[in-house]
Each structure stands twice: as C-alpha cells, then as structure tokens.
Design an enzyme around this catalytic site. Structure first.
Site, PDB file in Angstrom:
ATOM      1  CG  HIS A 213      -0.261   0.328   2.508  1.00  0.00           C
ATOM      2  ND1 HIS A 213       0.315  -0.640   3.269  1.00  0.00           N
ATOM      3  CD2 HIS A 213      -0.040   1.497   3.150  1.00  0.00           C
ATOM      4  CE1 HIS A 213       0.858  -0.091   4.338  1.00  0.00           C
ATOM      5  NE2 HIS A 213       0.663   1.211   4.295  1.00  0.00           N
TER       6      HIS A 213
HETATM    7  C1  UD1 Z   1      -1.688   5.209   6.207  1.00  0.00           C
HETATM    8  C2  UD1 Z   1      -0.409   5.717   6.896  1.00  0.00           C
HETATM    9  C3  UD1 Z   1       0.630   4.609   6.912  1.00  0.00           C
HETATM   10  C4  UD1 Z   1       0.062   3.313   7.472  1.00  0.00           C
HETATM   11  C5  UD1 Z   1      -1.219   2.942   6.734  1.00  0.00           C
HETATM   12  C6  UD1 Z   1      -1.880   1.702   7.289  1.00  0.00           C
HETATM   13  C7  UD1 Z   1      -0.054   8.157   6.567  1.00  0.00           C
HETATM   14  C8  UD1 Z   1       0.765   9.178   5.873  1.00  0.00           C
HETATM   15  N1  UD1 Z   1       0.155   6.865   6.170  1.00  0.00           N
HETATM   16  O1  UD1 Z   1      -1.362   4.933   4.839  1.00  0.00           O
HETATM   17  O2  UD1 Z   1       1.713   5.019   7.719  1.00  0.00           O
HETATM   18  O3  UD1 Z   1       1.008   2.272   7.285  1.00  0.00           O
HETATM   19  O4  UD1 Z   1      -2.141   4.033   6.831  1.00  0.00           O
HETATM   20  O5  UD1 Z   1      -2.877   1.208   6.415  1.00  0.00           O
HETATM   21  O6  UD1 Z   1      -0.837   8.476   7.419  1.00  0.00           O
HETATM   22  N2  UD1 Z   1      -8.617   4.780   1.287  1.00  0.00           N
HETATM   23  C9  UD1 Z   1      -9.882   4.283   1.129  1.00  0.00           C
HETATM   24  N3  UD1 Z   1     -10.542   3.821   2.213  1.00  0.00           N
HETATM   25  C10 UD1 Z   1     -10.001   3.841   3.451  1.00  0.00           C
HETATM   26  C11 UD1 Z   1      -8.705   4.370   3.621  1.00  0.00           C
HETATM   27  C12 UD1 Z   1      -8.022   4.829   2.527  1.00  0.00           C
HETATM   28  O7  UD1 Z   1     -10.419   4.226   0.033  1.00  0.00           O
HETATM   29  O8  UD1 Z   1     -10.656   3.402   4.407  1.00  0.00           O
HETATM   30  C13 UD1 Z   1      -7.855   5.233   0.092  1.00  0.00           C
HETATM   31  C14 UD1 Z   1      -8.016   6.693  -0.206  1.00  0.00           C
HETATM   32  O9  UD1 Z   1      -8.087   6.847  -1.586  1.00  0.00           O
HETATM   33  C15 UD1 Z   1      -6.723   7.308   0.299  1.00  0.00           C
HETATM   34  C16 UD1 Z   1      -5.727   6.183   0.114  1.00  0.00           C
HETATM   35  O10 UD1 Z   1      -6.482   4.979   0.293  1.00  0.00           O
HETATM   36  O11 UD1 Z   1      -6.367   8.450  -0.391  1.00  0.00           O
HETATM   37  C17 UD1 Z   1      -4.623   6.180   1.098  1.00  0.00           C
HETATM   38  O12 UD1 Z   1      -5.073   6.351   2.428  1.00  0.00           O
HETATM   39  P1  UD1 Z   1      -4.226   7.248   3.446  1.00  0.00           P
HETATM   40  O13 UD1 Z   1      -4.928   7.376   4.710  1.00  0.00           O
HETATM   41  O14 UD1 Z   1      -3.772   8.476   2.771  1.00  0.00           O
HETATM   42  O15 UD1 Z   1      -2.887   6.419   3.677  1.00  0.00           O
HETATM   43  P2  UD1 Z   1      -2.529   4.881   3.727  1.00  0.00           P
HETATM   44  O16 UD1 Z   1      -1.865   4.527   2.447  1.00  0.00           O
HETATM   45  O17 UD1 Z   1      -3.617   3.997   4.187  1.00  0.00           O
END
Ligand code: UD1
Length: 364
Positions: A213
């Site tokens: 991810h």
């Molecule tokens: C975040 C943390 C990372 C951690 C990870 C665990 C930061 C910078 N990164 O990364 O350290 O290892 O969580 O999973 O905080 N999205 C969804 N549904 C959700 C959550 C996310 O669709 O429930 C999608 C969204 O498009 C979002 C992308 O995933 O933009 C990434 O989510 P984000 O919270 O930015 O970071 P993670 O990659 O999950």
C-alpha cells in the site's frame, strides 16, 4: 480521575489503541477520537467489532485528501474537541497523518502529548511517516520507545530526559489477540476468504501472504507490476490483501495473475492467522514485517528501511520492488529458524506505559 484523550485514524492505530485501552481505562477516563482517515468498513469498523475496542466518542470523518488537506482538516476538528473536552493529556500512536495533526494541535494548546511507538526512524526524510514521527516526538511530553534502537534514536536527538524504552504495545496485542484468533480453525479462515476479483484459489496446501500500500511502490505502476510478477511466479498461491489505494488497478489487471488470490483487507484475527501459517510474508507494511518477525514467519519487506531489529538471523530482508530481488530473497536467503526473536519488550508494555503516565501527572 485524569482525562486522557486518545486520537486514532488508521488501521494499525485501532489495534494499538484496542490493547492499550484495557490498561488506560483502569486508571484514567479515556475519550476516544477517530479522525476518519481510514473510513472503509473493512479498514475501520471491523477492527472495532472484532477486537471489542470501545466505540469512538467522536468520529471526525475527515476522509482522504492531499497530505495538507487531510492533515489541516484533522487539526481544525481536533482543536474543537480538545477545547470542549479539556483533557489532561493526549495519547497518540505511530506515524500517520492523524498522529502529526493531533500532536501539533495539542502541543499548541499546551496539552501534554504522550507518544507511543516513538523514536522509530528510517532516516528517509521524503517518507511522510518519517516527517510525522520526528515532529511528533519533538512535540511530545513523553516518548515511549518500543525498542532499544528507537530509544537510542531519541537520545541522539536530545530527547533522553522524556524518553522511555518500555517495549512495544503491538507485541502485547499480538500475544493477547493470537489466543482469541487461534480459537477459529484453519479451514474456517480459508473458507471465509472470498475473491475480490476472479476465482477463488486453493490455498489448502500452503500459501504466501502479501500486501502492498505504500505510495512509493503503488503510485509508480511499474513497481507494483514488478511485485505482482514476482508473486505470480511463486511455487505456492499468494493470499494478497488489497488496500483500497490499489483496488482499481488490481481490478484491471487481476486476470494476468493466476497465482494470486486477491482478497479484501484482512481483519486482525485473519492477519494473525495467515501470518502464522504462511510460508513467507511479502509486504511493504511497517507493521506487518514486524509482526511477521514476532510470530516467526520469514518476511521480504519491499521497503527502503524499517524495523532493523527484524533483520537478525535472516528473518527479514529489505528489498527493492524488483521481481528478481524479491524471488532471490525468498528462495536464496539463509534463515536461522531456531534463533531467538526478541527486542520488543515482554508483552506487558501497556501496563508500564500507563504507570509512567501516572507518574507524570503526580510529578506535575
Ligand atoms: C496510512 C499511513 C501509513 C500506514 C497505513 C496503514 C499516513 C501518511 N500513512 O497509509 O503510515 O502504514 O495508513 O494502512 O498516514 N482509502 C480508502 N478507504 C479507506 C482508507 C483509505 O479508500 O478506508 C484510500 C483513499 O483513496 C486514500 C488512500 O487509500 O487516499 C490512502 O489512504 P491514506 O490514509 O492516505 O494512507 P494509507 O496509504 O492507508
């Protein structure tokens, strides 16, 4: 009774808060705030239900956005809650955008911040997580280091007087919840695995476990393809838990990867089960490569750096998102399977952390 406000937002933080709440709530009044950074049911609700984590008192529902938008929205909403609740301290975990948003906001209101999982450093400053951890550690009133290496990093940064190495709450969680996860049989776990796309795969004779991810691996699709190509060539099927970040891409490509069983993000119990029983774990998750080490399954970490403690005796290796390197790491690495795996405390970190927070308030 002192009031502690705990702020979480992303999947690994729900697990850490779940285990710590058991000790926190014996000593303090805890208010739980969910920023809403992770909002899909299988990235959030399922953890609260399975681990019986108390329901959040507030859900700020910030959702996704650029780093600035996501973090700024959290700060505005966290400030409102802090002004209303007036807690005696704020408890934070790890290195996500929820962590940095909360630490800046609380520190500016002069509310003590207690940071669990402090001092971890990759020394890679373009990683958002590295930026988040450094700022949070420096703004915190107490830094709780999970390992001696993390404690050493805090000392190097001049934070010695407020830093304590009391072990890793993730290890506490793993020991506690493994017992519950083991109550379900392997057949039942396997039968519940549903394909996200394509056909169900037969994993009854062994499997690998994989996740990816990190933006550094997933934003550039040639890297992600390299990872998938490696997994597709392995000698056993691969259970691949798909993070929402790459779901659309996987949907468009899944039929090229017949050896990969793409599934929804796993629950914590499922993760513990498949981690323990997989031949190898292939991941770019900061949490999973550590859990893999603690549980005793070798790991290939597709990361530039991470928990260096896990590298002992060949248990883990950091590799590039490159097909040959990944396969070589699985097939050609020397691993001492009889070696002791330690360094993350004794499984009683939560109690020790709570004691230290108590001491802090007594000394105020
Ligand atoms: C975040 C943390 C990372 C951690 C990870 C665990 C930061 C910078 N990164 O990364 O350290 O290892 O969580 O999973 O905080 N999205 C969804 N549904 C959700 C959550 C996310 O669709 O429930 C999608 C969204 O498009 C979002 C992308 O995933 O933009 C990434 O989510 P984000 O919270 O930015 O970071 P993670 O990659 O999950």
């Amino acid at each position: 009774m002192k009031k502690i406000l705990t702020i979480v937002g992303a999947r690994p933080q729900f697990i850490k808060a779940g285990i710590t709440a058991k000790s926190i709530r014996k000593n303090f009044k805890e208010i739980l705030v969910h920023t809403g950074q992770h909002y899909d049911a299988n990235m959030s609700d399922v953890f609260f239900e399975e681990m019986k984590i108390p329901k959040p008192d507030y859900n700020l529902a910030v959702g996704s956005g650029s780093h600035a938008v996501q973090t700024a929205n959290m700060m505005i909403k966290i400030e409102e809650v802090l002004l209303k609740e007036k807690p005696d301290g704020v408890l934070l975990y790890g290195d996500t955008n929820s962590t940095i948003a909360a630490s800046i906001t609380a520190a500016k209101l002069n509310i003590p911040v207690f940071h669990i999982e402090a001092g971890t450093r990759t020394h890679i400053f373009d990683m958002p997580e590295e930026q988040n951890r450094i700022v949070t550690d420096h703004l915190s009133s107490i830094c709780f280091a999970p390992t001696q290496l993390s404690q050493d990093n805090l000392i190097k940064e001049g934070l010695e007087n407020k830093s304590f190495f009391l072990g890793d709450v993730m290890y506490d969680a793993l020991l506690f919840y493994s017992k519950l996860a083991d109550e379900i049989s392997d057949e039942e776990y396997i039968s519940k695995l549903m394909p996200l796309f394509g056909q169900k795969k037969d994993v009854s004779k062994g499997y690998y476990l994989a996740t990816s991810h990190r933006p550094e691996n997933t934003d550039d699709k040639t890297k992600l393809i390299n990872i998938l190509d490696a997994l597709n060539e392995l000698d056993k099927p691969v259970i691949f838990a798909v993070h929402p970040r790459i779901k659309n891409f996987i949907q468009s490509q899944h039929d090229k990867y017949l050896n990969i069983f793409f599934v929804e993000p796993l629950t914590y119990f499922e993760t513990l089960h498949f981690l323990k029983n997989a031949s190898f774990v292939i991941t770019d998750s900061g949490g999973l490569h550590k859990e893999s080490y603690l549980i005793g399954t070798p790991c290939v970490s597709i990361l530039r750096n991470g928990w260096e403690e896990t590298l002992h005796n060949g248990w883990n290796e950091f590799v590039s998102p490159n097909k040959e390197q990944i396969l070589k790491s699985i097939y050609e690495r020397n691993i001492d399977f009889n070696s002791i795996r330690d360094g993350f405390g004794d499984g009683h970190s939560c109690e020790k952390i709570v004691e230290k927070i108590n001491d802090f308030f007594i000394g105020e």
